[in-house]
Design an enzyme around this catalytic site. Structure first.
Site, PDB file in Angstrom:
ATOM      1  NE  ARG A   1      -4.003  -1.767   0.754  1.00  0.00           N
ATOM      2  CZ  ARG A   1      -5.064  -2.565   1.530  1.00  0.00           C
ATOM      3  NH1 ARG A   1      -5.279  -1.214   2.966  1.00  0.00           N
ATOM      4  NH2 ARG A   1      -5.637  -3.370   1.546  1.00  0.00           N
TER       5      ARG A   1
ATOM      6  CG  ASP B   1     -13.485   9.852   8.926  1.00  0.00           C
ATOM      7  OD1 ASP B   1     -14.184   8.886   8.948  1.00  0.00           O
ATOM      8  OD2 ASP B   1     -11.601   9.669   8.680  1.00  0.00           O
TER       9      ASP B   1
HETATM   10  C1  LIG Z   1     -14.605   1.847   7.557  1.00  0.00           C
HETATM   11  S1  LIG Z   1     -15.323   3.520   7.780  1.00  0.00           S
HETATM   12  C2  LIG Z   1     -16.853   3.681   8.668  1.00  0.00           C
HETATM   13  C3  LIG Z   1     -17.081   4.057   8.401  1.00  0.00           C
HETATM   14  C4  LIG Z   1     -18.966   4.162   9.220  1.00  0.00           C
HETATM   15  N1  LIG Z   1     -18.925   4.302  10.997  1.00  0.00           N
HETATM   16  C5  LIG Z   1     -19.369   2.793   9.170  1.00  0.00           C
HETATM   17  O1  LIG Z   1     -19.425   2.162   9.943  1.00  0.00           O
HETATM   18  O2  LIG Z   1     -20.121   2.499   7.870  1.00  0.00           O
HETATM   19  C6  LIG Z   1     -13.153   3.824   8.762  1.00  0.00           C
HETATM   20  C7  LIG Z   1     -13.474   5.163   8.660  1.00  0.00           C
HETATM   21  O3  LIG Z   1     -12.208   5.580  10.052  1.00  0.00           O
HETATM   22  C8  LIG Z   1     -11.608   6.151  10.062  1.00  0.00           C
HETATM   23  N2  LIG Z   1     -10.555   6.367  11.487  1.00  0.00           N
HETATM   24  C9  LIG Z   1      -9.637   6.067  10.662  1.00  0.00           C
HETATM   25  N3  LIG Z   1      -9.062   5.932  12.020  1.00  0.00           N
HETATM   26  C10 LIG Z   1      -9.572   6.772  12.486  1.00  0.00           C
HETATM   27  C11 LIG Z   1      -9.005   7.663  13.580  1.00  0.00           C
HETATM   28  N4  LIG Z   1      -7.932   7.492  14.567  1.00  0.00           N
HETATM   29  N5  LIG Z   1      -9.893   8.773  14.420  1.00  0.00           N
HETATM   30  C12 LIG Z   1     -11.157   9.057  13.659  1.00  0.00           C
HETATM   31  N6  LIG Z   1     -11.508   8.769  12.453  1.00  0.00           N
HETATM   32  C13 LIG Z   1     -10.767   7.387  11.776  1.00  0.00           C
HETATM   33  C14 LIG Z   1     -10.845   6.785   8.699  1.00  0.00           C
HETATM   34  O4  LIG Z   1     -10.341   7.446   7.678  1.00  0.00           O
HETATM   35  C15 LIG Z   1     -12.355   5.874   7.751  1.00  0.00           C
HETATM   36  O5  LIG Z   1     -13.684   6.862   7.327  1.00  0.00           O
END
Ligand SMILES: C[S@@+](CC[C@H](N)C(=O)[O-])C[C@H]1O[C@@H](n2cnc3c(N)ncnc32)[C@H](O)[C@@H]1O
Length: 281
Positions: free
Chosen positions: A37, A144
């Site tokens: 990646r 986010d």
């Molecule tokens: C798989 S998505 C989940 C989206 C939504 N909550 C759902 O369940 O459909 C995970 C999200 O978490 C965010 N993310 C990852 N690490 C994070 C952090 N430390 N703080 C805030 N957001 C984070 C990523 O950028 C991503 O947009």
């Protein structure tokens, strides 16, 4: 195309940095995934090794590269009305709120909102299920870690594919259909209406590192922290959950993803109502 090698020492340094900054735990078995990646980031900068990339990461005070890296190793996958059982549960719960809540305020936090489907679902759900939505003061906070994904969320524009799972009447009610020229003819995109969008504030927030003090204790009826804790180890998860639960009102709810679990946690403040649904007591 150049193929980059990564040594265990380089991997350990990068994974420690990522853990400290974002809370994402990269175990050694992820070494090939990380190499694959992140190779495009090395290519982008013209670096020759992961050591050069790591040094750049450390020096980058803007935090931009950390975001790019996070976007590469985590997933933004999301959808409208994800986790259907939670919305069924909330239909009943909302009736209880309507009957008992004299403040006429509803506050919700979508704490890893990705490209916005989660907060827009919350808004559409409230508009659709409240008897008189206009008599309620509703505010949804959507956060986010990724600025890039927040831009997409705030644009409120989705492809036909992305809105496919939504009932037709909801698409008609809450989206404007915009024609877009396409190689093979005409396609459509769907722009969320301002009545939905205006209920939401988008803001960058790192669940692991940002300060939670800008929000008062016991603020939210519902906090959604779904499908993000899969990246966190137990210590980080405990910390994040405690911080978030602290912001939930008494009798309010905390939602996680179905593939996530809080079994190892001390849950004196919350009680499980159904898998992935917790109530603040
Ligand atoms: C798989 S998505 C989940 C989206 C939504 N909550 C759902 O369940 O459909 C995970 C999200 O978490 C965010 N993310 C990852 N690490 C994070 C952090 N430390 N703080 C805030 N957001 C984070 C990523 O950028 C991503 O947009």
């Amino acid at each position: 195309m150049i193929s980059y090698e990564i040594t265990e020492t380089e991997f350990d340094k990068i994974s420690k940095f990522v853990y400290d900054q974002v809370g994402i735990h990269l175990a050694l078995h992820k070494i090939n995934l990380v190499r694959g990646r992140l190779s495009k980031r090395l290519r982008h900068f013209g670096f020759n090794s992961f050591t050069e990339y790591y040094e750049y990461l450390l020096d980058d005070d803007t935090g931009e590269e950390l975001l790019m890296l996070t976007n590469e190793i985590s997933t933004n996958v999301t959808s409208f009305f994800r986790e259907p059982s939670q919305w069924e549960y909330l239909e009943k719960e909302l009736k209880r709120v309507e009957l008992n809540d004299k403040t006429k305020k509803i506050r919700v936090w979508s704490a890893a909102c990705s490209s916005g489907q989660e907060p827009y679902t919350i808004a559409m759900f409230l508009l659709n299920n409240l008897k008189s939505p206009s008599s309620w003061d509703i505010k949804i906070l959507a956060t986010d870690i990724s600025e890039e994904i927040l831009l997409k969320a705030a644009s409120g524009i989705y492809s036909s594919e992305e809105v496919k799972g939504l009932p037709k009447n909801m698409i008609a009610k809450y989206f404007d259909r915009v024609k877009i020229p396409h190689k093979e003819g005409i396609d459509f995109e769907y722009k969320i209406k301002s009545i939905v969008k205006d209920m939401i504030t988008f803001r960058k927030f790192n669940l692991v590192h940002s300060s939670y003090t800008f929000i008062k204790q016991h603020t939210f009826n519902w906090v959604f922290c779904r499908n993000v804790m899969i990246y966190f180890d137990a210590t980080t998860k405990n910390k994040v959950v405690l911080n978030l639960v602290d912001k939930v009102k008494k009798d309010g709810h905390f939602f996680i993803g179905h593939s996530e679990s809080l079994v190892t946690m001390n849950k004196s403040d919350i009680k499980m109502q159904a898998p992935s649904i917790y109530k603040k007591i």
